[in-house]
Design a protein around this motif. Structure first.
Motif, PDB file in Angstrom:
ATOM      1  N   PRO A 198      -8.700 -10.515  -0.647  1.00  0.00           N
ATOM      2  CA  PRO A 198      -7.490 -10.192   0.051  1.00  0.00           C
ATOM      3  C   PRO A 198      -6.388 -10.737  -0.529  1.00  0.00           C
ATOM      4  O   PRO A 198      -5.119 -10.129  -0.585  1.00  0.00           O
ATOM      5  CB  PRO A 198      -7.466 -11.121   1.305  1.00  0.00           C
ATOM      6  N   MET A 199      -6.460 -11.416  -1.703  1.00  0.00           N
ATOM      7  CA  MET A 199      -5.261 -12.040  -2.543  1.00  0.00           C
ATOM      8  C   MET A 199      -4.699 -10.828  -3.730  1.00  0.00           C
ATOM      9  O   MET A 199      -3.631 -10.798  -4.174  1.00  0.00           O
ATOM     10  CB  MET A 199      -5.294 -13.047  -3.295  1.00  0.00           C
ATOM     11  N   HIS A 200      -5.724  -9.749  -3.908  1.00  0.00           N
ATOM     12  CA  HIS A 200      -5.563  -9.061  -4.870  1.00  0.00           C
ATOM     13  C   HIS A 200      -4.889  -7.415  -4.461  1.00  0.00           C
ATOM     14  O   HIS A 200      -5.513  -6.900  -3.610  1.00  0.00           O
ATOM     15  CB  HIS A 200      -6.877  -8.777  -5.505  1.00  0.00           C
ATOM     16  N   PHE A 201      -3.873  -7.072  -5.421  1.00  0.00           N
ATOM     17  CA  PHE A 201      -3.421  -5.803  -5.266  1.00  0.00           C
ATOM     18  C   PHE A 201      -3.549  -5.286  -6.624  1.00  0.00           C
ATOM     19  O   PHE A 201      -2.952  -5.755  -7.664  1.00  0.00           O
ATOM     20  CB  PHE A 201      -1.897  -6.096  -4.582  1.00  0.00           C
ATOM     21  N   GLU A 202      -3.852  -4.010  -6.571  1.00  0.00           N
ATOM     22  CA  GLU A 202      -3.838  -3.206  -7.965  1.00  0.00           C
ATOM     23  C   GLU A 202      -3.192  -1.894  -7.651  1.00  0.00           C
ATOM     24  O   GLU A 202      -3.227  -1.219  -6.904  1.00  0.00           O
ATOM     25  CB  GLU A 202      -5.329  -2.952  -8.720  1.00  0.00           C
TER      26      GLU A 202
ATOM     27  N   VAL B 276       0.724  -1.388  -0.115  1.00  0.00           N
ATOM     28  CA  VAL B 276      -0.063   0.001  -0.026  1.00  0.00           C
ATOM     29  C   VAL B 276       0.747   1.324   0.024  1.00  0.00           C
ATOM     30  O   VAL B 276       0.746   2.180  -0.656  1.00  0.00           O
ATOM     31  CB  VAL B 276      -0.951  -0.017   1.218  1.00  0.00           C
ATOM     32  N   ARG B 277       1.910   1.230   0.782  1.00  0.00           N
ATOM     33  CA  ARG B 277       2.813   2.408   0.886  1.00  0.00           C
ATOM     34  C   ARG B 277       3.397   2.736  -0.657  1.00  0.00           C
ATOM     35  O   ARG B 277       3.791   3.760  -0.765  1.00  0.00           O
ATOM     36  CB  ARG B 277       3.814   1.981   1.819  1.00  0.00           C
ATOM     37  N   CYS B 278       3.630   1.807  -1.318  1.00  0.00           N
ATOM     38  CA  CYS B 278       4.337   1.657  -2.682  1.00  0.00           C
ATOM     39  C   CYS B 278       3.393   1.887  -3.712  1.00  0.00           C
ATOM     40  O   CYS B 278       3.623   1.833  -4.889  1.00  0.00           O
ATOM     41  CB  CYS B 278       5.190   0.402  -2.927  1.00  0.00           C
ATOM     42  N   GLY B 279       2.128   2.163  -3.410  1.00  0.00           N
ATOM     43  CA  GLY B 279       1.049   2.688  -4.518  1.00  0.00           C
ATOM     44  C   GLY B 279       0.103   1.877  -4.839  1.00  0.00           C
ATOM     45  O   GLY B 279      -0.739   1.870  -5.801  1.00  0.00           O
ATOM     46  N   PHE B 280       0.185   0.645  -4.055  1.00  0.00           N
ATOM     47  CA  PHE B 280      -1.034  -0.455  -4.427  1.00  0.00           C
ATOM     48  C   PHE B 280      -2.182  -0.272  -3.467  1.00  0.00           C
ATOM     49  O   PHE B 280      -2.026  -0.086  -2.216  1.00  0.00           O
ATOM     50  CB  PHE B 280      -0.300  -1.901  -4.436  1.00  0.00           C
ATOM     51  N   ALA B 281      -3.655  -0.593  -4.249  1.00  0.00           N
ATOM     52  CA  ALA B 281      -4.715  -0.853  -3.199  1.00  0.00           C
ATOM     53  C   ALA B 281      -4.805  -2.092  -3.236  1.00  0.00           C
ATOM     54  O   ALA B 281      -4.792  -3.219  -4.052  1.00  0.00           O
ATOM     55  CB  ALA B 281      -5.950  -0.022  -4.046  1.00  0.00           C
ATOM     56  N   TRP B 282      -5.409  -2.547  -1.949  1.00  0.00           N
ATOM     57  CA  TRP B 282      -5.437  -3.967  -1.467  1.00  0.00           C
ATOM     58  C   TRP B 282      -6.936  -4.503  -1.609  1.00  0.00           C
ATOM     59  O   TRP B 282      -7.749  -3.532  -0.787  1.00  0.00           O
ATOM     60  CB  TRP B 282      -4.958  -4.239  -0.115  1.00  0.00           C
ATOM     61  N   GLY B 283      -7.333  -5.378  -2.125  1.00  0.00           N
ATOM     62  CA  GLY B 283      -8.728  -5.804  -2.271  1.00  0.00           C
ATOM     63  C   GLY B 283      -9.348  -6.271  -0.732  1.00  0.00           C
ATOM     64  O   GLY B 283     -10.486  -6.769  -0.613  1.00  0.00           O
ATOM     65  N   GLY B 284      -8.479  -6.554   0.293  1.00  0.00           N
ATOM     66  CA  GLY B 284      -8.841  -6.579   1.605  1.00  0.00           C
ATOM     67  C   GLY B 284      -9.715  -5.761   2.277  1.00  0.00           C
ATOM     68  O   GLY B 284     -10.562  -6.030   3.256  1.00  0.00           O
ATOM     69  N   THR B 285      -9.825  -4.630   1.657  1.00  0.00           N
ATOM     70  CA  THR B 285     -10.488  -3.614   2.370  1.00  0.00           C
ATOM     71  C   THR B 285     -11.873  -3.370   1.621  1.00  0.00           C
ATOM     72  O   THR B 285     -12.711  -2.366   1.996  1.00  0.00           O
ATOM     73  CB  THR B 285      -9.811  -2.254   2.456  1.00  0.00           C
TER      74      THR B 285
END
Length: 386
Positions: free
Chosen positions: A375-379, A360-369
Protein backbone atom coordinates in the motif's frame (compact mmCIF):
# COMPACT_ATOMS: atom_id res chain seq x y z
CA UNK A 1 12.76 -37.81 -15.26
CA UNK A 2 10.71 -37.22 -18.42
CA UNK A 3 7.45 -37.98 -16.62
CA UNK A 4 8.33 -35.50 -13.85
CA UNK A 5 9.05 -32.77 -16.38
CA UNK A 6 5.85 -33.46 -18.27
CA UNK A 7 3.87 -33.04 -15.07
CA UNK A 8 5.12 -29.45 -14.95
CA UNK A 9 3.50 -28.67 -18.32
CA UNK A 10 -0.13 -27.59 -18.47
CA UNK A 11 -1.76 -26.87 -21.79
CA UNK A 12 -4.64 -24.41 -21.47
CA UNK A 13 -8.02 -25.16 -22.99
CA UNK A 14 -10.23 -23.03 -25.17
CA UNK A 15 -7.58 -21.72 -27.57
CA UNK A 16 -8.22 -20.92 -31.19
CA UNK A 17 -8.33 -23.87 -33.53
CA UNK A 18 -9.05 -27.48 -32.70
CA UNK A 19 -8.97 -28.79 -29.12
CA UNK A 20 -5.43 -29.38 -27.95
CA UNK A 21 -3.91 -32.50 -26.42
CA UNK A 22 -2.82 -32.26 -22.84
CA UNK A 23 0.35 -33.14 -20.99
CA UNK A 24 0.14 -33.47 -17.24
CA UNK A 25 -2.88 -31.99 -15.43
CA UNK A 26 -5.22 -29.91 -17.55
CA UNK A 27 -6.15 -26.32 -16.77
CA UNK A 28 -9.67 -25.73 -15.45
CA UNK A 29 -9.86 -22.47 -17.36
CA UNK A 30 -11.81 -22.24 -20.58
CA UNK A 31 -11.19 -19.18 -22.74
CA UNK A 32 -10.94 -18.21 -26.36
CA UNK A 33 -7.92 -16.48 -27.84
CA UNK A 34 -8.00 -12.70 -27.89
CA UNK A 35 -9.27 -11.61 -31.36
CA UNK A 36 -6.37 -9.16 -31.57
CA UNK A 37 -3.98 -12.14 -31.69
CA UNK A 38 -4.79 -12.60 -35.36
CA UNK A 39 -2.45 -9.81 -36.50
CA UNK A 40 0.51 -11.40 -34.70
CA UNK A 41 -0.08 -14.96 -35.93
CA UNK A 42 2.64 -16.56 -38.04
CA UNK A 43 3.21 -19.89 -39.74
CA UNK A 44 3.13 -22.87 -37.39
CA UNK A 45 6.53 -24.58 -37.03
CA UNK A 46 5.59 -28.18 -37.80
CA UNK A 47 6.93 -31.33 -36.09
CA UNK A 48 9.97 -30.98 -33.88
CA UNK A 49 13.37 -32.21 -35.04
CA UNK A 50 16.12 -31.91 -32.45
CA UNK A 51 19.53 -30.45 -33.36
CA UNK A 52 21.04 -31.45 -30.02
CA UNK A 53 21.58 -27.87 -28.85
CA UNK A 54 21.23 -26.53 -25.34
CA UNK A 55 21.18 -22.98 -23.96
CA UNK A 56 24.67 -22.34 -22.59
CA UNK A 57 25.19 -18.57 -22.99
CA UNK A 58 22.92 -15.51 -23.12
CA UNK A 59 23.87 -12.31 -24.95
CA UNK A 60 21.74 -9.20 -24.44
CA UNK A 61 21.76 -5.51 -25.30
CA UNK A 62 19.34 -2.59 -24.82
CA UNK A 63 19.55 -2.06 -28.59
CA UNK A 64 19.31 -4.37 -31.65
CA UNK A 65 22.44 -6.41 -32.34
CA UNK A 66 23.43 -5.75 -35.95
CA UNK A 67 23.91 -8.51 -38.51
CA UNK A 68 27.69 -8.09 -38.74
CA UNK A 69 28.09 -8.53 -34.99
CA UNK A 70 25.82 -11.58 -35.02
CA UNK A 71 27.92 -13.11 -37.80
CA UNK A 72 31.12 -12.49 -35.83
CA UNK A 73 29.58 -14.07 -32.74
CA UNK A 74 28.47 -17.10 -34.79
CA UNK A 75 32.02 -17.52 -36.11
CA UNK A 76 33.57 -17.41 -32.62
CA UNK A 77 35.49 -20.55 -31.67
CA UNK A 78 33.29 -22.88 -29.62
CA UNK A 79 29.94 -21.49 -30.80
CA UNK A 80 28.00 -24.39 -32.31
CA UNK A 81 24.71 -22.58 -32.90
CA UNK A 82 23.08 -19.32 -31.93
CA UNK A 83 19.59 -17.89 -32.15
CA UNK A 84 18.77 -14.18 -32.35
CA UNK A 85 15.59 -12.97 -30.66
CA UNK A 86 14.13 -10.02 -28.76
CA UNK A 87 14.25 -9.72 -24.98
CA UNK A 88 12.49 -7.27 -22.67
CA UNK A 89 10.76 -6.87 -19.31
CA UNK A 90 7.26 -5.92 -18.21
CA UNK A 91 5.93 -5.47 -14.69
CA UNK A 92 2.81 -6.84 -13.02
CA UNK A 93 2.04 -6.08 -9.38
CA UNK A 94 5.62 -5.14 -8.63
CA UNK A 95 7.16 -8.25 -10.17
CA UNK A 96 9.59 -8.03 -13.09
CA UNK A 97 8.81 -10.50 -15.88
CA UNK A 98 11.50 -11.05 -18.51
CA UNK A 99 10.07 -12.29 -21.79
CA UNK A 100 11.34 -13.26 -25.21
CA UNK A 101 9.83 -12.72 -28.66
CA UNK A 102 11.11 -15.63 -30.73
CA UNK A 103 10.80 -17.74 -33.86
CA UNK A 104 8.90 -20.79 -32.50
CA UNK A 105 10.34 -23.10 -35.16
CA UNK A 106 13.96 -22.58 -34.10
CA UNK A 107 13.95 -21.22 -30.55
CA UNK A 108 12.27 -24.36 -29.21
CA UNK A 109 15.64 -26.10 -29.58
CA UNK A 110 16.85 -24.13 -26.56
CA UNK A 111 14.06 -25.18 -24.20
CA UNK A 112 13.95 -28.36 -22.04
CA UNK A 113 13.16 -31.57 -23.93
CA UNK A 114 9.53 -32.02 -22.76
CA UNK A 115 8.80 -28.40 -23.70
CA UNK A 116 10.65 -28.53 -27.02
CA UNK A 117 8.77 -31.59 -28.29
CA UNK A 118 5.31 -30.29 -27.40
CA UNK A 119 4.06 -29.29 -30.86
CA UNK A 120 0.74 -27.96 -29.53
CA UNK A 121 2.55 -25.38 -27.38
CA UNK A 122 4.64 -24.05 -30.25
CA UNK A 123 1.67 -24.02 -32.64
CA UNK A 124 -0.20 -21.83 -30.15
CA UNK A 125 2.77 -19.51 -29.65
CA UNK A 126 2.89 -19.17 -33.46
CA UNK A 127 -0.84 -18.38 -33.39
CA UNK A 128 -0.13 -15.42 -31.06
CA UNK A 129 -0.47 -16.90 -27.58
CA UNK A 130 2.08 -16.84 -24.75
CA UNK A 131 4.06 -19.62 -23.10
CA UNK A 132 4.49 -19.03 -19.38
CA UNK A 133 6.76 -20.56 -16.77
CA UNK A 134 4.66 -22.59 -14.28
CA UNK A 135 5.80 -20.66 -11.20
CA UNK A 136 4.34 -17.45 -12.66
CA UNK A 137 0.83 -18.80 -13.07
CA UNK A 138 -0.56 -17.51 -9.76
CA UNK A 139 1.15 -14.12 -10.02
CA UNK A 140 0.33 -13.34 -13.66
CA UNK A 141 -2.60 -15.24 -15.11
CA UNK A 142 -5.99 -13.60 -14.82
CA UNK A 143 -9.47 -14.90 -15.59
CA UNK A 144 -9.53 -17.21 -18.61
CA UNK A 145 -5.72 -17.59 -18.51
CA UNK A 146 -5.01 -14.17 -19.99
CA UNK A 147 -1.85 -12.24 -19.12
CA UNK A 148 -1.59 -8.44 -19.25
CA UNK A 149 1.85 -7.55 -20.62
CA UNK A 150 2.57 -4.47 -18.52
CA UNK A 151 1.23 -2.16 -15.86
CA UNK A 152 -0.01 0.56 -18.23
CA UNK A 153 -3.71 1.17 -18.78
CA UNK A 154 -3.24 0.34 -22.48
CA UNK A 155 -0.99 -2.69 -22.00
CA UNK A 156 -1.51 -5.60 -24.40
CA UNK A 157 -3.03 -8.96 -23.40
CA UNK A 158 -2.15 -12.47 -24.50
CA UNK A 159 -3.81 -15.80 -23.84
CA UNK A 160 -1.66 -18.46 -22.20
CA UNK A 161 -0.87 -21.37 -24.51
CA UNK A 162 0.72 -23.48 -21.78
CA UNK A 163 2.56 -23.35 -18.49
CA UNK A 164 5.90 -25.00 -19.17
CA UNK A 165 9.62 -24.83 -18.27
CA UNK A 166 11.35 -22.44 -20.65
CA UNK A 167 15.08 -21.56 -20.79
CA UNK A 168 16.97 -23.20 -17.88
CA UNK A 169 19.04 -20.95 -15.57
CA UNK A 170 17.73 -17.78 -17.21
CA UNK A 171 15.31 -15.11 -16.03
CA UNK A 172 13.06 -15.71 -19.06
CA UNK A 173 9.56 -16.27 -17.72
CA UNK A 174 7.46 -15.96 -20.87
CA UNK A 175 7.67 -16.57 -24.62
CA UNK A 176 5.80 -14.89 -27.47
CA UNK A 177 6.34 -15.21 -31.19
CA UNK A 178 8.54 -12.64 -32.93
CA UNK A 179 5.61 -10.82 -34.58
CA UNK A 180 4.75 -9.38 -31.15
CA UNK A 181 7.95 -7.31 -31.30
CA UNK A 182 6.33 -4.49 -33.30
CA UNK A 183 3.19 -4.40 -31.16
CA UNK A 184 5.19 -4.25 -27.94
CA UNK A 185 7.80 -1.84 -29.33
CA UNK A 186 10.71 -4.16 -28.63
CA UNK A 187 14.24 -3.50 -29.90
CA UNK A 188 14.25 -6.31 -32.46
CA UNK A 189 16.99 -8.87 -32.16
CA UNK A 190 18.63 -7.45 -29.04
CA UNK A 191 19.52 -10.89 -27.64
CA UNK A 192 21.23 -14.14 -28.59
CA UNK A 193 21.10 -17.58 -27.02
CA UNK A 194 24.20 -19.64 -27.74
CA UNK A 195 24.86 -23.38 -27.74
CA UNK A 196 28.42 -24.66 -27.38
CA UNK A 197 27.40 -28.36 -27.58
CA UNK A 198 30.62 -30.22 -26.68
CA UNK A 199 32.83 -27.19 -26.02
CA UNK A 200 33.31 -25.84 -22.48
CA UNK A 201 31.14 -22.71 -22.31
CA UNK A 202 33.38 -20.71 -19.94
CA UNK A 203 36.12 -20.00 -22.52
CA UNK A 204 33.45 -19.25 -25.15
CA UNK A 205 31.97 -16.58 -22.85
CA UNK A 206 35.37 -14.89 -22.65
CA UNK A 207 35.85 -15.04 -26.43
CA UNK A 208 32.39 -13.60 -27.08
CA UNK A 209 33.08 -10.75 -24.66
CA UNK A 210 36.16 -9.86 -26.67
CA UNK A 211 34.15 -9.97 -29.91
CA UNK A 212 31.15 -7.98 -28.62
CA UNK A 213 32.99 -5.51 -26.40
CA UNK A 214 30.67 -3.01 -24.72
CA UNK A 215 27.92 -3.41 -27.32
CA UNK A 216 26.30 -6.37 -25.55
CA UNK A 217 26.62 -8.34 -22.32
CA UNK A 218 27.50 -12.03 -22.23
CA UNK A 219 26.57 -14.33 -19.34
CA UNK A 220 26.80 -18.04 -18.68
CA UNK A 221 23.48 -19.87 -18.25
CA UNK A 222 24.33 -21.98 -15.22
CA UNK A 223 23.20 -22.19 -11.58
CA UNK A 224 24.54 -19.60 -9.13
CA UNK A 225 26.50 -17.60 -11.70
CA UNK A 226 26.66 -13.86 -10.95
CA UNK A 227 27.17 -11.83 -14.16
CA UNK A 228 30.30 -9.67 -14.10
CA UNK A 229 29.43 -7.51 -17.08
CA UNK A 230 26.73 -4.99 -17.85
CA UNK A 231 23.19 -6.35 -18.26
CA UNK A 232 20.29 -4.75 -20.12
CA UNK A 233 16.97 -3.31 -19.03
CA UNK A 234 14.33 -2.94 -21.75
CA UNK A 235 10.91 -2.01 -20.39
CA UNK A 236 7.75 -2.63 -22.41
CA UNK A 237 4.03 -2.45 -21.72
CA UNK A 238 2.64 0.78 -23.18
CA UNK A 239 3.11 4.54 -23.43
CA UNK A 240 4.84 4.87 -20.07
CA UNK A 241 7.39 2.20 -20.97
CA UNK A 242 8.18 4.00 -24.23
CA UNK A 243 8.86 7.24 -22.34
CA UNK A 244 11.05 5.61 -19.70
CA UNK A 245 13.84 4.46 -22.02
CA UNK A 246 16.15 1.41 -22.05
CA UNK A 247 19.60 1.12 -20.54
CA UNK A 248 22.49 -1.14 -19.57
CA UNK A 249 23.40 -1.58 -15.92
CA UNK A 250 25.92 -3.28 -13.68
CA UNK A 251 25.02 -5.19 -10.53
CA UNK A 252 26.62 -4.62 -7.15
CA UNK A 253 27.14 -7.25 -4.40
CA UNK A 254 24.68 -5.47 -2.09
CA UNK A 255 21.73 -5.83 -4.50
CA UNK A 256 21.91 -2.30 -5.85
CA UNK A 257 22.59 -1.56 -9.53
CA UNK A 258 24.28 1.19 -11.50
CA UNK A 259 22.38 2.18 -14.67
CA UNK A 260 24.54 3.53 -17.47
CA UNK A 261 25.47 7.19 -16.98
CA UNK A 262 24.08 8.28 -20.35
CA UNK A 263 20.56 7.06 -19.48
CA UNK A 264 20.72 8.64 -16.02
CA UNK A 265 21.75 11.99 -17.54
CA UNK A 266 18.89 12.01 -20.05
CA UNK A 267 16.08 10.50 -17.96
CA UNK A 268 16.61 11.15 -14.24
CA UNK A 269 15.85 14.59 -12.77
CA UNK A 270 15.73 16.14 -9.31
CA UNK A 271 12.87 18.63 -9.07
CA UNK A 272 10.55 20.07 -6.44
CA UNK A 273 6.94 18.89 -6.14
CA UNK A 274 4.19 19.84 -3.68
CA UNK A 275 4.28 18.33 -0.17
CA UNK A 276 7.40 16.18 -0.68
CA UNK A 277 9.80 18.92 -1.79
CA UNK A 278 12.81 17.78 -3.86
CA UNK A 279 12.42 14.33 -5.41
CA UNK A 280 14.57 12.40 -7.87
CA UNK A 281 12.50 10.58 -10.52
CA UNK A 282 12.28 9.76 -14.20
CA UNK A 283 11.50 12.85 -16.24
CA UNK A 284 8.46 11.03 -17.67
CA UNK A 285 6.92 10.77 -14.21
CA UNK A 286 7.59 14.18 -12.68
CA UNK A 287 4.73 16.08 -14.43
CA UNK A 288 2.21 13.42 -13.35
CA UNK A 289 3.49 13.40 -9.77
CA UNK A 290 3.38 17.20 -9.61
CA UNK A 291 -0.20 17.26 -10.92
CA UNK A 292 -1.32 14.53 -8.52
CA UNK A 293 0.16 16.17 -5.43
CA UNK A 294 -1.25 19.53 -6.47
CA UNK A 295 -4.70 17.91 -6.55
CA UNK A 296 -4.04 16.46 -3.08
CA UNK A 297 -3.27 19.95 -1.77
CA UNK A 298 -6.34 21.41 -3.48
CA UNK A 299 -8.50 18.73 -1.82
CA UNK A 300 -7.23 19.78 1.61
CA UNK A 301 -5.43 16.46 2.10
CA UNK A 302 -1.79 17.62 2.22
CA UNK A 303 -1.41 16.55 5.85
CA UNK A 304 -2.33 12.98 4.87
CA UNK A 305 0.93 12.63 2.92
CA UNK A 306 3.88 12.63 5.32
CA UNK A 307 7.01 14.10 3.74
CA UNK A 308 9.20 12.62 6.51
CA UNK A 309 7.92 9.12 5.64
CA UNK A 310 8.65 9.34 1.91
CA UNK A 311 10.46 6.18 0.70
CA UNK A 312 11.99 7.47 -2.51
CA UNK A 313 11.42 7.30 -6.26
CA UNK A 314 14.61 6.61 -8.23
CA UNK A 315 16.24 3.84 -6.18
CA UNK A 316 18.26 1.60 -8.53
CA UNK A 317 18.24 -1.93 -7.09
CA UNK A 318 16.89 -5.43 -7.55
CA UNK A 319 13.51 -6.36 -6.04
CA UNK A 320 14.23 -7.10 -2.37
CA UNK A 321 17.93 -6.74 -3.33
CA UNK A 322 17.68 -10.21 -4.95
CA UNK A 323 19.07 -10.45 -8.53
CA UNK A 324 16.92 -13.54 -9.17
CA UNK A 325 13.77 -11.38 -8.89
CA UNK A 326 14.81 -8.79 -11.46
CA UNK A 327 15.03 -5.01 -11.28
CA UNK A 328 12.77 -3.04 -8.97
CA UNK A 329 10.40 -0.68 -10.77
CA UNK A 330 12.11 2.08 -8.75
CA UNK A 331 15.20 1.54 -10.91
CA UNK A 332 13.34 3.20 -13.77
CA UNK A 333 12.41 6.16 -11.54
CA UNK A 334 8.66 5.77 -12.14
CA UNK A 335 7.46 4.62 -8.72
CA UNK A 336 7.16 6.28 -5.30
CA UNK A 337 6.66 4.97 -1.78
CA UNK A 338 4.50 7.13 0.51
CA UNK A 339 3.84 6.97 4.27
CA UNK A 340 6.14 3.97 4.57
CA UNK A 341 5.83 2.96 8.27
CA UNK A 342 2.06 2.45 8.23
CA UNK A 343 1.83 0.81 4.81
CA UNK A 344 4.01 -2.28 4.81
CA UNK A 345 3.68 -5.14 2.31
CA UNK A 346 0.93 -7.63 3.01
CA UNK A 347 -1.21 -5.14 4.96
CA UNK A 348 -4.27 -3.06 4.07
CA UNK A 349 -2.27 0.06 4.93
CA UNK A 350 -3.32 3.28 6.62
CA UNK A 351 -2.89 5.70 3.72
CA UNK A 352 -5.98 7.88 3.19
CA UNK A 353 -8.06 6.37 0.40
CA UNK A 354 -8.97 9.82 -0.87
CA UNK A 355 -5.27 10.40 -1.58
CA UNK A 356 -5.14 7.03 -3.31
CA UNK A 357 -8.12 7.96 -5.50
CA UNK A 358 -6.44 11.18 -6.61
CA UNK A 359 -3.19 9.46 -7.56
CA UNK A 360 -5.05 6.74 -9.45
CA UNK A 361 -7.05 9.40 -11.32
CA UNK A 362 -3.77 11.06 -12.29
CA UNK A 363 -2.37 7.87 -13.85
CA UNK A 364 -0.81 5.93 -10.99
CA UNK A 365 -1.41 2.27 -10.15
CA UNK A 366 -1.62 1.51 -6.42
CA UNK A 367 0.06 -1.48 -4.81
CA UNK A 368 -2.75 -1.77 -2.27
CA UNK A 369 -4.86 -3.65 -4.84
CA UNK A 370 -2.24 -6.32 -5.57
CA UNK A 371 -2.65 -9.92 -4.54
CA UNK A 372 0.26 -9.41 -2.14
CA UNK A 373 -0.47 -5.84 -1.17
CA UNK A 374 2.09 -3.02 -1.11
CA UNK A 375 0.00 0.00 0.00
CA UNK A 376 2.93 2.43 0.19
CA UNK A 377 3.72 1.91 -3.51
CA UNK A 378 2.43 3.96 -6.45
CA UNK A 379 3.77 3.52 -9.99
CA UNK A 380 3.04 5.43 -13.16
CA UNK A 381 0.61 3.41 -15.28
CA UNK A 382 -0.68 6.00 -17.75
CA UNK A 383 0.28 9.47 -18.92
CA UNK A 384 -2.89 11.52 -18.59
CA UNK A 385 -4.18 14.88 -17.38
CA UNK A 386 -6.19 15.05 -14.17
Amino acid sequence: MLSVALACIVLCSGCAGSPAPTAGPTSPATASADPSDQDVAMARPGPFESTGDSPDILVQSPRPIDADLVARAAATQGVARLEQFSLATFYREGEAITYAAVDPATFRQFTPGPTAVLDALWDRVADGEIGLRPDLRTALAGPGDFVTLGNDDNAQRAHVAAYAPLVPHSAIGALLNERWADRLHLPKGNALVVSTRFAAPGPVVRRLRRVLGTRASVSLLAPNVVPDQALSAVLTGGSVAAAVGSFSYTANPDGTVDPEARWVRTHIRTERVPILGAVTCNRAMLPALRRALTRVVEAGLATEVHADEYGGCYVPRFIAHDPARGLSFHTFGTAIDLNVPGNRRGTAGTIDRRVVAILVRCGFAWGGTWRYTDPMHFELAAIRSC
